[in-house]
Design an enzyme around this catalytic site. Structure first.
Site, mmCIF file in Angstrom:
data_model
loop_
_atom_site.group_PDB
_atom_site.id
_atom_site.type_symbol
_atom_site.label_atom_id
_atom_site.label_comp_id
_atom_site.label_asym_id
_atom_site.label_seq_id
_atom_site.Cartn_x
_atom_site.Cartn_y
_atom_site.Cartn_z
ATOM 1 N N SER A 81 -25.114 16.135 5.631
ATOM 2 C CA SER A 81 -24.752 16.013 4.229
ATOM 3 C C SER A 81 -23.971 17.246 3.781
ATOM 4 O O SER A 81 -22.956 17.576 4.370
ATOM 5 C CB SER A 81 -26.010 15.788 3.378
ATOM 6 O OG SER A 81 -25.657 15.404 2.063
ATOM 7 N N ASP B 160 -21.468 5.071 3.832
ATOM 8 C CA ASP B 160 -22.392 6.174 3.573
ATOM 9 C C ASP B 160 -23.157 5.932 2.266
ATOM 10 O O ASP B 160 -22.557 5.790 1.188
ATOM 11 C CB ASP B 160 -21.609 7.482 3.490
ATOM 12 C CG ASP B 160 -22.497 8.689 3.318
ATOM 13 O OD1 ASP B 160 -22.787 9.360 4.316
ATOM 14 O OD2 ASP B 160 -22.918 8.949 2.170
ATOM 15 N N HIS C 163 -27.211 7.742 5.433
ATOM 16 C CA HIS C 163 -26.686 9.064 5.111
ATOM 17 C C HIS C 163 -27.457 10.051 5.965
ATOM 18 O O HIS C 163 -28.642 10.269 5.747
ATOM 19 C CB HIS C 163 -26.862 9.374 3.623
ATOM 20 C CG HIS C 163 -26.261 10.689 3.213
ATOM 21 N ND1 HIS C 163 -24.901 10.931 3.273
ATOM 22 C CD2 HIS C 163 -26.827 11.838 2.748
ATOM 23 C CE1 HIS C 163 -24.655 12.162 2.851
ATOM 24 N NE2 HIS C 163 -25.810 12.729 2.531
#
Length: 278
Positions: A80, A176, A242
């Site tokens: 991330s 995502d 994600h």
């Protein structure tokens, strides 16, 4: 009270789950500076200091002193905003090792796109502009980018990955989940909530999927030049996810999706150890 973290995915110590990296020394660096380890400025009036870049380098130098400088192989990975950090700090990380060390980087779910949201605005660009201006990143982002683009645009990986000298692997989902919920259909762009089911659980209707297919195409287009370099690697899945490298259910070699030639772990291992030709 100390809390023990059970590493999974690429951090797992189990050979069956992580065949290429199970016996590596591993260090997890917590991220909390708000600018993907890039800030190095001070606002005396507001009594704010932003020291993300210094923190990153201090942590890495401490690890080097503890023995990492003797490593024959090293991989910097982040998830991330940490995945964005892995791109931004990749060459800094590599420069601390001798040339004899095989150093590579991987960005997991850090390929944030400068995408148009469902209202026609650019929500993530607005968010990034706030980060750049608040932390004074104008002169801290890659100069190869800021010489010809607005600094805010140089926080987007699509504008900086081609200038990273160190071998880099981009692992991302074309759908995502964070980007769909916060960049494509954030509440500010969806006041009626018509996208809620799609953005929160990937329960999308036909027109919504068509919009997301456009997002997927934009991602693949942004990676075309990058993927042509033999030193780089790319794995774009179609999962609603994600971060995939630190999860057993997505990283594990046996968990490939239909249509995937091989799982993520095998693809990354082949790239890192240069076992297959592109």
């Amino acid at each position: 009270m100390e809390k023990q973290i059970n590493f999974k995915g690429i951090l797992s110590s189990k050979v069956a789950e992580n065949p290429d990296f199970y016996n590596w020394n591993k260090a997890e660096v917590r991220y909390c500076d708000g600018a993907s380890f890039s800030g190095d400025s001070e606002n005396k009036t507001a009594q704010l200091q932003f020291r993300g870049k210094r923190i990153f380098l201090a942590v890495i130098e401490d690890l080097m002193a503890k023995g990492m400088r003797y490593a024959k192989q090293a991989l910097l990975n982040g998830c991330s905003s940490g995945g964005l950090s892995a791109i931004l700090r990749c060459d800094d990380f590599s420069s601390l090792f001798p040339h004899t060390t095989k150093v590579k980087c991987m960005s997991d779910a850090g390929f944030f796109l400068d995408a148009v949201d469902i209202s026609g605005a650019r929500s993530l660009r607005r968010m990034y502009s706030g980060v750049v201006n608040t932390q004074g990143l104008q002169n801290l982002l890659p100069r190869t980018c800021t010489r010809h683009l607005d600094p805010t645009m140089c926080l987007f990986p699509q504008n900086i990955i081609n200038q990273v000298r160190t071998p880099l692997f981009i692992l991302n989902s074309a759908f995502d989940s964070w980007q769909i919920e916060n960049s494509i259909a954030p509440p500010s762009a969806d006041p009626s909530g018509s996208w809620h089911n799609c953005s929160s659980s990937f329960n999308c209707n036909a027109s919504q999927m068509q919009f997301l297919e456009g997002f997927k195409k934009s991602m693949l287009d942004a990676l075309k030049t990058f993927s042509m370099s033999s030193k780089n690697g790319v794995f774009i899945s179609s999962r609603w996810a994600h971060c995939q490298a630190e999860r057993k259910d997505t990283w594990f070699p046996g968990n490939s999706q239909p249509g995937e030639d091989k799982g993520i772990a095998v693809a990354v291992g082949d790239w890192y150890f240069e076992r297959t030709k592109k």
